[in-house]
Write an enzyme that holds these catalytic residues in place. Structure first.
Site, short mmCIF file in Angstrom:
data_model
loop_
_atom_site.label_atom_id
_atom_site.label_comp_id
_atom_site.label_asym_id
_atom_site.label_seq_id
_atom_site.Cartn_x
_atom_site.Cartn_y
_atom_site.Cartn_z
N HIS A 125 0.86 -1.18 0.00
CA HIS A 125 0.00 0.00 0.00
C HIS A 125 0.90 1.23 0.00
O HIS A 125 2.02 1.20 0.48
CB HIS A 125 -0.87 -0.03 1.27
CG HIS A 125 -1.96 0.99 1.31
ND1 HIS A 125 -1.71 2.32 1.63
CD2 HIS A 125 -3.29 0.90 1.10
CE1 HIS A 125 -2.85 2.98 1.62
NE2 HIS A 125 -3.82 2.15 1.30
N ASP A 202 2.98 -4.59 7.92
CA ASP A 202 1.69 -3.91 7.82
C ASP A 202 0.60 -4.95 7.98
O ASP A 202 0.34 -5.74 7.07
CB ASP A 202 1.59 -3.21 6.47
CG ASP A 202 0.21 -2.60 6.22
OD1 ASP A 202 -0.67 -2.69 7.10
OD2 ASP A 202 0.02 -2.04 5.12
N GLN A 205 -4.65 -5.65 6.94
CA GLN A 205 -5.58 -6.61 6.33
C GLN A 205 -5.47 -8.00 6.95
O GLN A 205 -6.16 -8.92 6.51
CB GLN A 205 -5.30 -6.69 4.82
CG GLN A 205 -5.41 -5.38 4.08
CD GLN A 205 -6.84 -4.89 3.98
OE1 GLN A 205 -7.79 -5.64 4.17
NE2 GLN A 205 -7.00 -3.61 3.69
N LYS A 228 -10.66 -1.04 9.93
CA LYS A 228 -10.76 -2.32 9.24
C LYS A 228 -11.02 -3.46 10.23
O LYS A 228 -11.38 -4.57 9.82
CB LYS A 228 -9.49 -2.59 8.43
CG LYS A 228 -9.18 -1.51 7.39
CD LYS A 228 -7.91 -1.82 6.63
CE LYS A 228 -7.43 -0.62 5.83
NZ LYS A 228 -8.39 -0.15 4.82
N CYS A 366 -4.76 2.31 -3.83
CA CYS A 366 -3.54 2.85 -3.22
C CYS A 366 -2.35 1.90 -3.40
O CYS A 366 -1.52 1.75 -2.51
CB CYS A 366 -3.75 3.17 -1.75
SG CYS A 366 -4.87 4.56 -1.47
#
Length: 408
Positions: A125, A202, A205, A228, A366
């Site tokens: 991202h 990261d 997700q 999220k 993104c």
């Protein structure tokens, strides 16, 4: 028996899922962008404003103590939820973007020099690319892209081969927001650690979909976004090893992140408060704590198992759609599907699907470098969560067939 065995009861806890869009039942397949919120989270946020509204820290009156207790309890809950080594290693931020910037400017920027390298993958991202580019431009360092394959998987051997004495940090997404790829982060973390290179993962997700144990992964930094994770927007966290937080200078200055201020100098607070100046998003983080409570009551293993079934159903259904090409076909993947359809622009498809009550995302997500790698300007992205159903998948495929006929 799992609570997810009664999916109708679960869905009833999410008010948005009962909406009609253009007269049709909402099919919400934009979960990789933001998740819907259960009533427990909505009530927690409302309860703060109606019963406990006050600022946190330093207050001795009842409302202030109640607000502080609820706010700090959310830190304890999140630390437990992601397997942090201690609550002091959980820094509250506005989300992944702020968390990565904090690491970039407070951890890496002070020591970065010309010729240094920051290694990130081509499926990141923008939040895990642009901050590194900014500090690289200031210092003469450079951002090095790690390779991915035509299936959208990380080229592990190629990535490890790029680690060298100039590499100052390795950044990798746990689950790709554009491709759904679940990366072998433990392998990359171990390879980086063996070479004395710090790592940042990261997890935006990942944490909503399966159990994550940050301490077991042993990465230096793990970042996540609250909205999220079924929590309010403007919430997130940086989970970092305590030795890094102790050594890092503050990212921003203000109240609460200090012990003592004088014109001769300032003494800073201990982590995590050293990195949390000013009045925080109190209601949002109380909502994040409620989201964690709700997810733990349902069970992350049950959530992961249900989403795996939905993923397989969706993958099979999309395979029957003429002219549809999946972008990213990794073996290990989440229930995130990016695709293009022959003869139809992604934005046109998404707009017409909305008129059928189906919410999907269209664009580059993104992830410009990812789109460039696959040679497409944009995709349609359908991303599922545990509250979605097989009937919604069927409705989505039927709607997709209808809008394709309209565009033919």
């Amino acid at each position: 028996m799992s609570r997810l065995d009664d999916i109708a009861a679960i869905r009833a806890e999410f008010p948005q899922l009962s909406r009609l869009i253009h007269g049709k039942p909402l099919v919400y397949f934009d979960n990789a962008n933001t998740a819907q919120k259960p009533r427990a989270v909505i009530d927690a946020v409302s309860g703060y404003f109606t019963e406990h509204n006050a600022n946190v820290a330093r207050a001795v009156h009842t409302l202030g103590e109640e607000a502080t207790s609820l706010y700090e309890a959310a830190r304890d809950k999140l630390a437990r939820f992601v397997g942090a080594r201690s609550r002091e290693e959980v820094v509250f931020t506005r989300g992944t973007t702020e968390s990565v910037n904090l690491v970039a400017y407070s951890f890496l920027r002070p020591t970065l020099k010309p010729g240094d390298e920051i290694l990130v993958s081509r499926m990141e991202h923008h939040a895990n690319i642009v901050p590194w580019q900014l500090i690289a431009a200031e210092t003469g360092a450079r951002v090095v892209p790690a390779p991915i394959t035509d299936t959208g998987e990380l080229d592990v051997e190629g990535t490890v081969a790029l680690m060298n004495e100039r590499t100052q940090l390795v950044g990798l997404v746990h689950v790709s927001n554009a491709l759904g790829t679940i990366n072998p982060v433990a392998t990359i973390i171990a390879a980086a650690k063996a070479r004395g290179i710090p790592s940042l993962i990261d997890g935006s997700q990942a944490v909503p979909h399966f159990k994550v144990d940050v301490a077991a992964l042993d990465c230096d930094f793990y970042v996540l976004t609250g909205h999220k994770l079924f929590a309010p927007t403007g919430t997130g966290a940086l989970i970092a090893k305590r030795e890094h937080l102790d050594a890092m200078p503050p990212f921003m200055g203000g109240g609460e992140m200090i012990r003592r201020v004088s014109f001769e100098g300032t003494t800073f607070n201990d982590p995590p408060h050293k990195f949390e100046p000013g009045t925080p998003n109190i209601a949002g983080f109380i909502g994040l704590g409620a989201a964690v409570d709700w997810l733990e009551a349902v069970g992350m293993d049950a959530i992961a198992a249900r989403e795996a079934r939905l993923r397989d159903t969706m993958r099979a259904a999309l395979g029957e759609v003429d002219g549809l090409r999946l972008i990213g076909t990794a073996r290990e993947r989440a229930a995130v599907f990016s695709f293009v359809v022959e003869g139809a622009h992604a934005h046109d498809l998404a707009t017409l699907l909305d008129h059928e009550g189906v919410a999907v995302r269209s664009g580059h997500h993104c992830t410009h470098p990812t789109m460039q790698f696959f040679g497409v300007p944009a995709t349609v992205r359908a991303s599922l969560s545990f509250y979605n159903t097989e009937d919604e998948i069927a409705a989505f495929v039927a709607a997709l067939a209808k809008v394709r006929r309209m565009l033919a």
